[in-house]
Scaffold this motif. Structure first.
Motif, PDB file in Angstrom:
ATOM      1  N   ALA A 186      50.173  39.973  48.455  1.00 29.36           N
ATOM      2  CA  ALA A 186      49.064  39.993  47.495  1.00 29.36           C
ATOM      3  C   ALA A 186      47.934  39.074  47.947  1.00 29.36           C
ATOM      4  CB  ALA A 186      49.576  39.570  46.127  1.00 29.36           C
ATOM      5  N   PRO A 187      46.685  39.336  47.513  1.00 33.80           N
ATOM      6  CA  PRO A 187      45.557  38.512  47.950  1.00 33.80           C
ATOM      7  C   PRO A 187      45.487  37.158  47.256  1.00 33.80           C
ATOM      8  CG  PRO A 187      44.788  40.237  46.502  1.00 33.80           C
ATOM      9  CD  PRO A 187      46.240  40.490  46.719  1.00 33.80           C
ATOM     10  N   GLY A 188      46.157  36.982  46.121  1.00 34.31           N
ATOM     11  CA  GLY A 188      46.009  35.734  45.373  1.00 34.31           C
ATOM     12  C   GLY A 188      44.785  35.792  44.487  1.00 34.31           C
ATOM     13  N   SER A 189      44.257  34.632  44.153  1.00 35.79           N
ATOM     14  CA  SER A 189      43.108  34.570  43.246  1.00 35.79           C
ATOM     15  C   SER A 189      41.861  35.138  43.908  1.00 35.79           C
ATOM     16  CB  SER A 189      42.858  33.126  42.833  1.00 35.79           C
ATOM     17  OG  SER A 189      41.609  33.026  42.190  1.00 35.79           O
ATOM     18  N   ILE A 190      41.030  35.852  43.139  1.00 38.52           N
ATOM     19  CA  ILE A 190      39.764  36.332  43.682  1.00 38.52           C
ATOM     20  C   ILE A 190      38.593  35.623  43.025  1.00 38.52           C
ATOM     21  CG2 ILE A 190      40.602  38.562  44.464  1.00 38.52           C
ATOM     22  CD1 ILE A 190      39.386  39.768  41.898  1.00 38.52           C
ATOM     23  N   GLY A 191      38.849  34.531  42.312  1.00 41.39           N
ATOM     24  CA  GLY A 191      37.738  33.757  41.768  1.00 41.39           C
ATOM     25  C   GLY A 191      38.146  33.028  40.498  1.00 41.39           C
ATOM     26  N   ALA A 192      37.183  32.274  39.926  1.00 38.17           N
ATOM     27  CA  ALA A 192      37.429  31.514  38.715  1.00 38.17           C
ATOM     28  C   ALA A 192      37.310  32.425  37.493  1.00 38.17           C
ATOM     29  CB  ALA A 192      36.436  30.359  38.622  1.00 38.17           C
ATOM     30  N   PRO A 244      32.255  31.899  37.000  1.00 40.92           N
ATOM     31  CA  PRO A 244      31.081  32.745  36.826  1.00 40.92           C
ATOM     32  C   PRO A 244      31.350  34.058  36.083  1.00 40.92           C
ATOM     33  CG  PRO A 244      31.966  33.027  39.007  1.00 40.92           C
ATOM     34  CD  PRO A 244      32.836  32.030  38.348  1.00 40.92           C
ATOM     35  N   ALA A 245      32.565  34.313  35.651  1.00 35.04           N
ATOM     36  CA  ALA A 245      32.885  35.529  34.905  1.00 35.04           C
ATOM     37  C   ALA A 245      32.613  36.803  35.681  1.00 35.04           C
ATOM     38  CB  ALA A 245      32.146  35.562  33.562  1.00 35.04           C
ATOM     39  N   ARG A 246      32.638  36.698  36.995  1.00 32.48           N
ATOM     40  CA  ARG A 246      32.489  37.899  37.828  1.00 32.48           C
ATOM     41  C   ARG A 246      33.109  37.586  39.192  1.00 32.48           C
ATOM     42  NH1 ARG A 246      27.964  37.473  41.371  1.00 32.48           N
ATOM     43  NH2 ARG A 246      26.938  35.464  41.107  1.00 32.48           N
ATOM     44  N   VAL A 247      33.274  38.623  39.972  1.00 31.88           N
ATOM     45  CA  VAL A 247      33.774  38.430  41.334  1.00 31.88           C
ATOM     46  C   VAL A 247      32.579  38.439  42.273  1.00 31.88           C
ATOM     47  CG1 VAL A 247      35.178  39.437  43.155  1.00 31.88           C
ATOM     48  CG2 VAL A 247      35.994  39.473  40.810  1.00 31.88           C
ATOM     49  N   PHE A 248      32.509  37.431  43.123  1.00 32.42           N
ATOM     50  CA  PHE A 248      31.367  37.325  44.027  1.00 32.42           C
ATOM     51  C   PHE A 248      31.319  38.505  44.980  1.00 32.42           C
ATOM     52  CE2 PHE A 248      31.869  32.680  43.141  1.00 32.42           C
ATOM     53  CZ  PHE A 248      30.675  32.569  42.429  1.00 32.42           C
ATOM     54  N   LYS A 249      30.089  38.876  45.335  1.00 28.67           N
ATOM     55  CA  LYS A 249      29.888  39.953  46.302  1.00 28.67           C
ATOM     56  C   LYS A 249      30.470  39.537  47.646  1.00 28.67           C
ATOM     57  CE  LYS A 249      25.933  42.642  44.883  1.00 28.67           C
ATOM     58  NZ  LYS A 249      24.516  42.924  45.139  1.00 28.67           N
ATOM     59  N   GLY A 250      31.038  40.512  48.332  1.00 29.40           N
ATOM     60  CA  GLY A 250      31.570  40.225  49.669  1.00 29.40           C
ATOM     61  C   GLY A 250      32.955  39.624  49.645  1.00 29.40           C
ATOM     62  N   MET A 251      33.574  39.525  48.454  1.00 24.18           N
ATOM     63  CA  MET A 251      34.949  39.021  48.366  1.00 24.18           C
ATOM     64  C   MET A 251      35.855  39.921  49.203  1.00 24.18           C
ATOM     65  SD  MET A 251      36.920  36.715  47.098  1.00 24.18           S
ATOM     66  CE  MET A 251      35.698  35.953  46.038  1.00 24.18           C
ATOM     67  N   ARG A 252      36.652  39.307  50.038  1.00 22.98           N
ATOM     68  CA  ARG A 252      37.488  40.105  50.940  1.00 22.98           C
ATOM     69  C   ARG A 252      38.675  40.694  50.168  1.00 22.98           C
ATOM     70  NH1 ARG A 252      38.835  36.027  55.489  1.00 22.98           N
ATOM     71  NH2 ARG A 252      38.922  34.658  53.678  1.00 22.98           N
ATOM     72  N   MET A 253      38.730  42.010  50.128  1.00 20.39           N
ATOM     73  CA  MET A 253      39.781  42.699  49.387  1.00 20.39           C
ATOM     74  C   MET A 253      40.323  43.852  50.234  1.00 20.39           C
ATOM     75  SD  MET A 253      38.563  42.935  45.510  1.00 20.39           S
ATOM     76  CE  MET A 253      37.707  41.630  44.689  1.00 20.39           C
ATOM     77  N   ALA A 254      41.269  44.571  49.658  1.00 18.17           N
ATOM     78  CA  ALA A 254      41.839  45.711  50.359  1.00 18.17           C
ATOM     79  C   ALA A 254      40.813  46.825  50.468  1.00 18.17           C
ATOM     80  CB  ALA A 254      43.072  46.211  49.611  1.00 18.17           C
ATOM     81  N   GLY A 255      40.958  47.693  51.442  1.00 21.36           N
ATOM     82  CA  GLY A 255      40.040  48.816  51.593  1.00 21.36           C
ATOM     83  C   GLY A 255      40.214  49.504  52.928  1.00 21.36           C
ATOM     84  N   GLN A 256      39.282  50.430  53.185  1.00 24.06           N
ATOM     85  CA  GLN A 256      39.308  51.178  54.443  1.00 24.06           C
ATOM     86  C   GLN A 256      39.230  50.226  55.625  1.00 24.06           C
ATOM     87  OE1 GLN A 256      39.520  54.384  55.589  1.00 24.06           O
ATOM     88  NE2 GLN A 256      39.065  53.700  57.664  1.00 24.06           N
ATOM     89  N   THR A 257      40.145  50.403  56.541  1.00 23.51           N
ATOM     90  CA  THR A 257      40.204  49.538  57.716  1.00 23.51           C
ATOM     91  C   THR A 257      40.017  50.383  58.965  1.00 23.51           C
ATOM     92  OG1 THR A 257      41.753  48.155  56.525  1.00 23.51           O
ATOM     93  CG2 THR A 257      41.618  47.803  58.876  1.00 23.51           C
ATOM     94  N   GLY A 258      39.223  49.895  59.870  1.00 22.88           N
ATOM     95  CA  GLY A 258      38.960  50.613  61.114  1.00 22.88           C
ATOM     96  C   GLY A 258      38.019  51.772  60.884  1.00 22.88           C
TER      97      GLY A 258
END
Lengths: 118, 205
Positions: free
Chosen positions: B142-148, B152-166
């Motif tokens: 799992a990625p763990g925490s993605i923010g407070a 800021p009550a939102r997830v910052f842009k550019g947060m590294r998450m799962a997705g298309q790879t390669g």
């Protein structure tokens, strides 16, 4: 893939070594450089595996040095290899005889393959 | 800054004079045809458009057919622009692998192998949770925490998450050219380049 093999053959000088497979006992004479001097050393042991194909093929040799097993991996087209000679043909049922590492003493014997003239 | 379009053939290794094995990639580079010359007056910038590989006449759209006819060549499968080409090239000229010499350092642009939708451990090298026991049962990768929280009550842009790879464009810079075989249009570079065998790559000096 064919292009790769063609080019690789051109760039890497092809050597003519005798056929050998896992279970065989071979002697590899290879050059080693000590400072500025060059000399030939020999390594005799059982072939555990041949791996890869073409010029990038490698083979693993294992020998017992006293009580300690020593393994060396040689690239087959390495310019350091002077010659390979087959001392004994072994009769094994596997292409990779890693079980051989666990054997010591009398258990670490490999039956010889016998060839009969037709 | 000469460049060329090529096709990745595959990898092998060659030995140096001292006997060191060097892993290398073989690229079929060119021959490419100049299909368009862009000029400052007409297009606002200077560039050379090259075409590489063959394409069926029947599956080429008519506008493209006209484009290739201008350069007096057969339809090409891959087109790419190169800026600041050395020397003056004209429409229909042929660029071959001899724009490179052994010892040159080049950049190679290719499309990396697609890995599909991947989690953060594979995609971004996260460590995962680290423990597979002590009460946690399904959070190993799992990625763990993605923010407070409320600020800021939102997830910052550019947060590294799962997705298309390669399967995206990758540039590898400063690869040494070990050999150029002009008669076979082959360039051999040191190390690996992005993409699968047979994929198109751009080589730039």
């Amino acid at each position: 893939m064919d292009i790769i093999n063609e080019i690789a053959k051109e760039l890497v000088p092809v050597k003519d070594f005798p056929d050998f497979k896992s279970g065989d006992t071979v002697t590899v004479a290879y050059k080693i450089i000590e400072g500025s001097k060059e000399r030939v050393q020999q390594f005799t042991g059982v072939v555990l595996q041949r791996r890869g194909s073409g010029v990038t093929e490698t083979f693993t040799i294992r020998k017992m040095s006293g009580n300690v097993g020593v393994e060396r991996i040689f690239p087959i087209s390495s310019p350091f290899i002077e010659s390979i000679s087959v001392n004994k043909r072994g009769k094994v049922r596997r292409a990779r005889i890693f079980y051989f590492r666990e054997r010591t003493g009398k258990a670490a014997r490999i039956k010889e393959r016998k060839f009969f003239a037709k | 800054m000469p460049g060329i379009i090529g096709r990745k053939v595959g990898m092998t290794s060659i030995y140096s004079a001292e006997g060191k094995a060097t892993p290398c990639t073989v690229i079929e580079a060119g021959p490419c045809v100049v299909t368009q010359v862009k000029t400052q007056e007409k297009d606002g910038y200077e560039a050379i458009q090259l075409g590489f590989g063959d394409r069926k006449e029947g599956s080429t759209p008519s506008p493209l057919k006209g484009h290739f006819k201008k350069a007096n060549t057969t339809p090409k499968a891959k087109l790419a622009e190169f800026r600041e080409f050395n020397g003056s090239l004209n429409l229909g000229d042929i660029v071959t692998a001899d724009v490179f010499q052994a010892g040159d350092f080049v950049d190679v642009i290719g499309t990396s192998k697609g890995k599909g939708f991947q989690g953060v451990v594979k995609r971004h090298g996260f460590g995962g949770v680290g423990q597979s026991t002590h009460g946690q049962h399904n959070r190993l990768r799992a990625p763990g925490s993605i923010g407070a929280a409320s600020y800021p009550a939102r997830v910052f842009k550019g947060m590294r998450m799962a997705g298309q790879t390669g399967n995206k464009q990758v540039l590898i810079s400063n690869l040494e050219i070990l050999k150029v075989l002009t008669d076979k249009n082959l360039v051999i570079v040191k190390g690996s380049i992005p993409g699968a065998k047979g994929s198109t790559v751009l080589i730039k000096k």
